[in-house]
Design an enzyme around this catalytic site. Structure first.
Site, PDB file in Angstrom:
ATOM      1  N   CYS A 173     -60.520 -21.147  -9.191  1.00  0.00           N
ATOM      2  CA  CYS A 173     -61.128 -22.462  -9.017  1.00  0.00           C
ATOM      3  C   CYS A 173     -60.054 -23.471  -8.612  1.00  0.00           C
ATOM      4  O   CYS A 173     -58.905 -23.382  -9.060  1.00  0.00           O
ATOM      5  CB  CYS A 173     -61.792 -22.914 -10.311  1.00  0.00           C
ATOM      6  SG  CYS A 173     -63.188 -21.891 -10.822  1.00  0.00           S
TER       7      CYS A 173
ATOM      8  N   HIS B  43     -58.720 -17.467 -13.312  1.00  0.00           N
ATOM      9  CA  HIS B  43     -59.163 -18.850 -13.413  1.00  0.00           C
ATOM     10  C   HIS B  43     -58.045 -19.783 -12.950  1.00  0.00           C
ATOM     11  O   HIS B  43     -56.853 -19.483 -13.083  1.00  0.00           O
ATOM     12  CB  HIS B  43     -59.526 -19.187 -14.859  1.00  0.00           C
ATOM     13  CG  HIS B  43     -60.754 -18.477 -15.337  1.00  0.00           C
ATOM     14  ND1 HIS B  43     -62.023 -18.899 -15.040  1.00  0.00           N
ATOM     15  CD2 HIS B  43     -60.907 -17.363 -16.091  1.00  0.00           C
ATOM     16  CE1 HIS B  43     -62.903 -18.088 -15.592  1.00  0.00           C
ATOM     17  NE2 HIS B  43     -62.256 -17.143 -16.240  1.00  0.00           N
TER      18      HIS B  43
END
EC number: 3.4.22.34
Length: 725
Positions: free
Chosen positions: A259, A217
């Site tokens: 991301c 992430h």
């Protein structure tokens, strides 16, 4: 004189013998080409070449091959055994190839990140990298997780092999953290905490290549780690700059799956330190998980989680199918970008980006991912030439992250009308050619699993339209020229001229048909390689709960999963509400902040009136009695929380004061507990506050006000805040 002649004769005999030996061994004695010498020099601002041209150059051996390879020098004893590595595809001076593979998450919900890293390890090992030169960092808790239906095994694709087998994990558990990562990358063994993992580091030198792959992430300006603090963009780039200054590598390539991963390099990574980076997404959007339950193809019904990430499996499956001794990094980027963007439609996909020294993309991918990866690997069908060519769509042109307008900032705006997509259309070619090539992606969005599917017939029609359009234009020109020639030379050439023109038209028609067939084959190959869907990274975390909610073994198990899913969704809504309330409170109390946000959003009249802030307590300012102004402040609060506020932009990083961002993250943690893999999305709010000149203490106070006003959900406040956030 006689002695000199004898020496010359002896040298001549030795040279002839050497050439004869080289001929028997199949070695071509030749100097490196001027092109390869130019390619090995890093130039600032030099653009990358097209994938097809790169592949053609590599296929013709433009690099320093033949006698210009390290293997050939080993044969005549010019390299020591300790310096040996597989033959580099472009530069004979390269001695070793290193790899650092990092999964920055933990837990069954994040299965895909460690599966990506295990797959990368197997791929590089098969490609020829030495295990001693690969450092693996992952929490290592999924292979034997209680929810794993195949204990001791990890899979990165449906029906794929066990990629966990034989993986040597150097750092696991709490040893996987930002500080250890930076020490390993720097090659600084003394900086690795005593007792941490294997203690191995990237001990590369000035004649070595480095490949770094990270999967986890991310959020604006940071990458996650399972333990300790985030890895900040300025820390990563500074570590690379220091290693380059010390001669710690010749060239390095970074692949980052996360991301908003473009924010790690945008405006930060210089082009003159011999580092090329590609990211799964730009600075404003999510990356995507894939091979999730319910997808086609999808995992075994026994699995409750996603097996891989879209960008990661795209580059690794390409590396298994294609010949990396010929395919350049630019060609691989083109193919991966096609697949990750869903054939340039950017629906359920993201913008794969490039940064740094783009001249490195001229080199073959095998230089970093293993020269022995020559195609036909993996369990994937159709590993033919068509699968290893760039698919139809805009020609990839390295460009800065698209900057959405403040009035239309949303995920839909990023995936449908991005500046990057329009820029790619222009870069694809001059005039009508660029427009036609850019329209191909739109033509592909038809049929199958909805508007997002690729239709092979549409792809073929689009390719044929391009080829036929070129042929028609050429026929028109030829016809015009033919008419003029006939009027001037009709009596001299007659039938011969007519036959020549007819043959020319037939030849051009045949060439256009061949091009259309090749484009159709490429489109069909890419269609077969695509899966039917993908999930945003943060939504992919919920896949196990959604799966259990429907397919749980018992009613109690299904009910438990439903309750857990509802609780997590509520928690996320509480996080977002608290962030928005904090932004609103800051705008109400700091008019100078309001003016800055309004200017960034092109709303000059956004300054709040006195009536809107004449309240007695900080908490009550969240509820303005001025309806029109309250709506305006709410809009500005959304811009402050989620909007780019002009950062990052070409040449400008996410934030100028990275210490401020770190202090803001710490302030959030003091009030709400450490940011987790969902909460970290609000580092954009924190960066915007830093760029506006606000102090971290003001953020902490506003967060406390938001919690006191009831934002954050049931049970928020005091010690409960840490559990909710």
């Amino acid at each position: 004189m006689l002695l000199l002649q004898r020496h010359v004769s002896a040298l001549t005999v030795l040279l002839v013998a050497l050439i004869g030996h080289s001929w028997r061994e199949g070695i071509a004695l030749r100097l490196p080409s001027l092109y390869s010498m130019r390619s090995s020099i890093t130039r600032s601002g030099e653009g990358a070449m097209s994938g097809d041209a790169e592949q053609s150059d590599a296929a013709h051996g433009h690099g320093w091959r033949g006698m210009s390879s390290s293997t050939d020098f080993e044969r005549i004893g010019l390299l020591k055994d300790s310096q040996k590595d597989f033959t580099d595809g472009d530069d004979w001076t390269i001695r070793n190839h290193w790899a650092l593979l990092v999964a920055g998450s933990s837990g069954w919900f994040n299965y895909r990140h460690q599966a990506d890293v295990c797959h990368a390890y197997q791929l590089l090992l098969r490609g020829g990298l030495r295990p001693a030169h690969m450092v693996v960092m992952m929490y290592d808790d999924i292979a034997y997780d209680i929810q794993n239906p195949f204990p001791g095994q990890v899979f990165n694709a449906p029906g794929g092999p066990n990629v966990y087998d034989g993986v040597r994990v150097d750092y696991s558990g709490a040893d996987v953290n930002a500080a250890t990562f930076l020490a390993v990358l720097a090659g600084n063994a003394s900086a690795v905490p005593p007792g941490s993992g294997s203690g191995r580091v990237i001990a590369s030198g000035p004649y070595d290549r480095i490949f770094v792959f990270y999967s986890d992430h991310g959020s604006p300006g940071v990458l996650g780690m399972p333990s300790g603090s985030f890895l900040y963009a300025d820390q990563l780039v500074a570590a690379l700059q220091r290693k380059h200054a010390r001669g710690g590598y010749k060239e390095a390539v970074l692949y980052v799956e996360a991301c908003e991963s473009g924010s790690m390099f945008e405006g930060l990574l210089p082009p003159d330190i011999a580092v090329y980076a590609t990211t799964a997404s730009n600075a404003f959007e999510s990356s995507w998980g894939t091979y999730c339950p319910g997808m086609t193809p999808g995992p075994s019904p026994l699995f409750s989680t996603c097996l891989g990430d879209l960008y990661s499996v795209a580059w690794m499956e390409n590396a298994e199918l294609c010949d990396l001794s010929h395919e350049t990094l630019m060609t691989q980027y083109d193919i991966v970008r096609n697949r990750t963007s869903r054939n340039y439609t950017y629906t359920m996909g993201s913008h794969v980006m490039q940064y740094g020294s783009l001249v490195i993309t001229r080199e073959v991918a095998g230089d970093y991912q293993g020269m022995r990866n020559r195609g036909g690997g993996g369990d994937h069908p159709d590993g033919d030439a068509a699968s290893c060519r760039a698919g139809p769509g805009p020609h990839p042109s390295p460009s800065p992250s698209p900057y959405p307008s403040s009035s239309s900032f949303s995920s839909s705006a990023l995936t449908s009308t991005s500046t990057s997509h329009r820029r790619d259309d222009v870069s694809a070619g001059g005039g009508d050619e660029g427009a036609v090539r850019g329209a191909v992606g739109t033509l592909l969005r038809r049929g199958g699993d909805g508007d997002d599917a690729v239709d092979a017939a549409a792809a073929a029609a689009a390719a044929a339209a391009i080829a036929a359009g070129a042929g028609t234009q050429m026929d028109t020109v030829a016809a015009g020229e033919g008419e003029g020639a006939a009027s001037r030379e009709d009596t001299m050439q007659g039938a011969q001229s007519w036959r020549g023109r007819r043959q020319g038209r037939r030849r051009r028609a045949a060439e256009a048909e061949a091009e259309a067939e090749a484009a159709t084959a490429t489109a069909e190959a890419h269609l077969r390689m695509r899966q039917s869907g993908s999930l945003e990274q943060r939504d992919a975390d919920l896949a196990p709960l959604r799966y259990r909610q429907v397919y749980g073994r018992t009613p109690e198990d299904r009910h438990e999963a439903q309750v857990a899913l509802e609780r997590e969704v509520s928690r996320r809504k509480a996080v977002d509400a608290a962030a928005l309330a904090t932004a609103t409170s800051l705008l109400n109390h700091h008019p100078e902040l309001t003016l800055k946000v309004a200017a960034a959003a092109s709303l000059a009249a956004a300054k709040p009136t006195n009536a809107a802030v004449t309240t007695t307590t900080p908490g009550n300012t969240l509820y303005s009695s001025d309806a029109s102004n309250g709506g305006l402040v709410t809009m500005l609060a959304k811009e402050l929380t989620n909007g780019p506020m002009g950062r990052p932009a070409p040449g400008r990083p996410l934030v100028d004061d990275w210490d401020c961002l770190r202090a803001m993250v710490a302030a959030w943690g003091d009030v709400c507990g450490p940011m987790d893999q969902y909460t970290m999305r609000h580092t954009r709010l924190l960066a915007n506050l830093c760029n506006a000149g606000l102090a971290p203490a003001l953020l902490a106070q506003s967060l406390k006000n938001a919690v006191a006003a009831g934002f954050g959900g049931e049970g928020v406040g005091g010690e409960g805040v840490g559990r909710i956030f």
